[in-house]
Write an enzyme that holds these catalytic residues in place. Structure first.
Site, mmCIF file in Angstrom:
data_model
loop_
_atom_site.group_PDB
_atom_site.id
_atom_site.type_symbol
_atom_site.label_atom_id
_atom_site.label_comp_id
_atom_site.label_asym_id
_atom_site.label_seq_id
_atom_site.Cartn_x
_atom_site.Cartn_y
_atom_site.Cartn_z
ATOM 1 N N SER A 1 116.185 -5.151 89.723
ATOM 2 C CA SER A 1 117.584 -5.361 89.332
ATOM 3 C C SER A 1 118.518 -5.784 90.444
ATOM 4 O O SER A 1 119.642 -6.221 90.176
ATOM 5 C CB SER A 1 118.133 -4.100 88.657
ATOM 6 N N LYS B 1 128.303 -1.630 92.004
ATOM 7 C CA LYS B 1 127.784 -1.749 90.631
ATOM 8 C C LYS B 1 128.282 -0.577 89.793
ATOM 9 O O LYS B 1 128.359 0.559 90.291
ATOM 10 C CB LYS B 1 126.259 -1.778 90.690
ATOM 11 N N SER C 1 119.547 -6.120 86.500
ATOM 12 C CA SER C 1 120.747 -5.624 85.870
ATOM 13 C C SER C 1 121.988 -5.678 86.773
ATOM 14 O O SER C 1 123.095 -5.597 86.263
ATOM 15 C CB SER C 1 120.538 -4.172 85.443
#
Lengths: 478, 478
Positions: free
Chosen positions: B209, B110, B185
């Protein structure tokens, strides 16, 4: 000599003290019974038959009866409980049961510390009739050690102020001049000891609330490392800054009590190399706001006489003043308002107006500012740990002024207006933020009023700090 | 069977899954190379000569080249670095050096996790060209284990949103229906794994997330206990809530990676008696806000099929919903704004407007509310520890809806308007507040879109939770 093996240089401090003509154990005029005794002498007297515990309690009560109407140190005197505890202590002595140096010694307890069955007001109308069911942990330990709780001493309302002149029970008065404030918030405890009503008292210290009244009343005031004495059962002001501390006539007296109160849980302790000779860092006070130059000079000269060449200026610590100030403001404000949020909403009229205003302003601090302050605290702790690799002690005045008149809120210092509260707190509160042990010891007088020298030690070095301070004081008294 | 010795009752879950016709490892249409393999199969293939690491990298790049233009999972592909790492892994295999199950396995990271020498934007224009000097600790461990970092995946701007459709690089698209959001996210990481571009990805989870995009994309998403994987080198959203987590096609795959990332420092672990048969508490969702009834029913039936009689409703946990919600709101807001305060002041125009608005509102949270929230967190942790004396697992849907359309901000649920963000977060964020390990596993489909079952375990029972989830999934796949 401290028992831990660091040499304290002999700089002729005793001679210097004689020169300026002020004894460290100086007493205010007209002091009570306990002004004449160390805790060691009392403990010895209890064991050799000079006194009984019952007699000590009677002396305490007589001094309180005589002095308290003027000084307002005690807000509650537990005559019956004290007599009962004295009888027990005397019976124990008679039976050969000895619980150590506190057995039979009268002690005063600040009124924000829970005492089972005794009204505990926290200086507030909100708690006018509040009777705790259990003793605070520090009171439980006091009693377990055979000490006698004489009564409860005045605290600034909710311990939220360094002047001890705003509370449900009014103002504590400075025994050196009752028109002046004792300093606070543990004002009653300081006055009770300084005036000789009791030999020892418990106080609490969130931004200086033990050290400030101790310094202004000419006492030794000890704030140990954070959590070294459990704050369980103490009404919170700001939970990560609150410390239980000791007010005493000397570090030796405080050292008699401290080990009995110390939390047995493992505490963080700074691992530093011990220097062979005590090296002290003096923190210049210029960045701490305006001071009375005569006070700072007096304390500095006293420190020079004690430490001589083994003291160096550490301007780098002074450079942190603003970070210290903003961190403690955010931390204390957020934590204090959290304690009182519902009370402020429901019964604002029960607060002293000044305390209410301070709380309302505290409630405005933002969450992110609190989080930032917690980060700053960690950085400050790390920075100070580095200083303590080199220095054994940090030293600075406890306060840059003598006791102001009661209710005074601004002073003229160095030609400018200075708020009294900030001036009282500015040199003590940094050591609450970082949780380091700090002690104030009497350092002479200015205009006939006491001033204090503050010594700060590495985390966890509580017993060592008491020992060093006691050694310095013993030399002076010699 | 979990290796740790708690029996999982056989309730015929496998049969039930066949009945509803949905395989747990179901793939979206047109998935890439890695959709067909478990990590174990890949690791075996690398060792028996079926694949080389270089071939796996080529397959990953081919899948990315084919699918990423539509799905927008990767915001940066490190072709050169991946080729170099693959060559190293293949050389290691050839030389007989085996660093364990991750050697030669492509992994996506990420884009809020630092990668030395690779632009790390955190999804924000503020960091458009930011190149970290060092790897985050979790990336360092990945590389040390021989894994191959293929590239960086899209994060919602500053990881501050559960939709992954607002970032410097736009929106990630759900591989099951690219007109729908991936959830966030960690949207890019979920899409990269769900679409078969890579077998595993790192994500972060502050309020859900990792679990939210995993559930919406039909994956297994694992958020370990707080601090079980170091967050050092991860751009903070809310430091006491931030967790590094794993997105995988199965709990077995996640379990291959987790031990290699686990922080070696001693972690808190709940000491509970192990029950002889797994006892699961189902948390009724009524108090968590409006849901899609079909989703909740599907997940509940799936859980019943898995656990049968060994599952009981625990309404008491559901009763804590409001405390959970207010605690996380205050904690996350205060901590998030503290990270961004100076950026909001200096360059508000560089934020996505929605993220900016959320931040500005976060900045208004009061310090005392944050302090209160920290207290509530402690109480919640204590309360949950009591539940875990009785139950081994808590279970509930991961999310009460399927993936909404991209940019959708309100939904009609149970006849009323419901904000998408809150609906996505309401069942995942409690487990960030208390720091407990939580995993989402695929639990069927509603309207052709995946739904997830969330399992929550006692503090520190990370490996156990992965093992139980893997056992449940293995049975289902049988």
């Amino acid at each position: 000599m401290p028992r831990h093996g660091t040499m304290i240089p002999d700089t002729g401090a005793g001679r210097r003290r004689l020169m300026v003509g002020v004894k460290m154990s100086a007493n205010p005029p007209d002091a009570g019974f306990f002004a004449a005794y160390t805790v060691k002498e009392l403990a010895q007297g209890l064991r050799d038959g000079t006194f009984t515990a019952a007699e000590l309690v009677r002396e305490a009560l007589a001094s309180i009866d005589r002095l308290n109407p003027v000084l307002n140190a005690f807000v509650l005197v537990d005559r019956e409980g004290a007599a009962r505890a004295a009888a027990q202590a005397d019976a124990d002595f008679k039976a050969g049961t000895d619980r150590g140096p506190m057995q039979g010694i009268p002690v005063a307890v600040k009124d924000n510390i829970d005492t089972a069955g005794l009204v505990t007001t926290v200086g507030s109308a909100h708690f006018k009739t509040h009777v705790p069911k259990e003793d605070a942990e520090c009171v439980r330990l006091l009693k377990e050690a055979g000490a006698i709780v004489i009564g409860k001493t005045l605290t600034h309302e909710f311990a939220y102020g360094p002047t001890a002149d705003r509370s449900l029970q009014g103002a504590a008065k400075n025994p050196w001049d009752p028109s002046r404030m004792s300093g606070g918030s543990s004002g009653g405890s300081a006055v009770a000891v300084a005036s000789g009503m009791v030999p020892l008292a418990l106080g609490t210290d969130t931004g200086g609330s033990v050290r400030i009244p101790a310094a202004l009343c000419g006492l030794t005031g000890f704030k140990p490392s954070y959590a070294a004495i459990s704050a369980s059962g103490v009404f919170p002001l700001s939970t990560t800054l609150d410390h239980v501390g000791i007010l005493a006539r000397s570090a030796e007296d405080a050292a008699a009590l401290f080990p009995l109160l110390r939390d047995p849980a493992p505490q963080p302790k700074h691992k530093k190399a011990r220097t062979s000779t005590l090296l002290t860092g003096w923190i210049p006070t210029g960045s701490f706001g305006a001071s009375d130059t005569a006070v700072v000079t007096e304390v500095r000269q006293f420190a020079e006489a004690l430490f001589g060449q083994a003291m160096r200026d550490v301007a780098q610590v002074a450079a942190l003043t603003e970070v210290f100030a903003s961190a403690i403001a955010a931390i204390q404000s957020a934590e204090a308002y959290e304690v009182h949020a519902e009370r402020v909403a429901a019964h604002p009229e029960l607060f002293d107006p000044e305390v209410l205003e301070r709380l309302q302003s505290a409630g405005m601090v933002k969450g992110w500012e609190y989080v930032r302050a917690l980060k700053q605290r960690k950085q400050l702790q790390a920075t100070l740990a580095v200083f303590f690799e080199r220095f054994d002690l940090l030293a600075m005045p406890t306060i840059g002024i003598v006791a102001p008149p009661l209710q005074e809120r601004t002073l003229t210092l160095e030609g400018q207006e200075a708020p009294v509260a900030r001036t009282l707190l500015t040199m003590t509160r940094p050591w609450n933020v970082v949780g380091l042990p700090a002690i104030t010891i009497p350092a002479g007088q200015v205009d006939g009023l006491p001033v204090g020298l503050q010594l700060i030690a590495p985390m966890g070095w509580d017993a060592w700090l008491l020992d060093v301070a006691a050694t310095l004081q013993a030399r002076d008294l010699a």
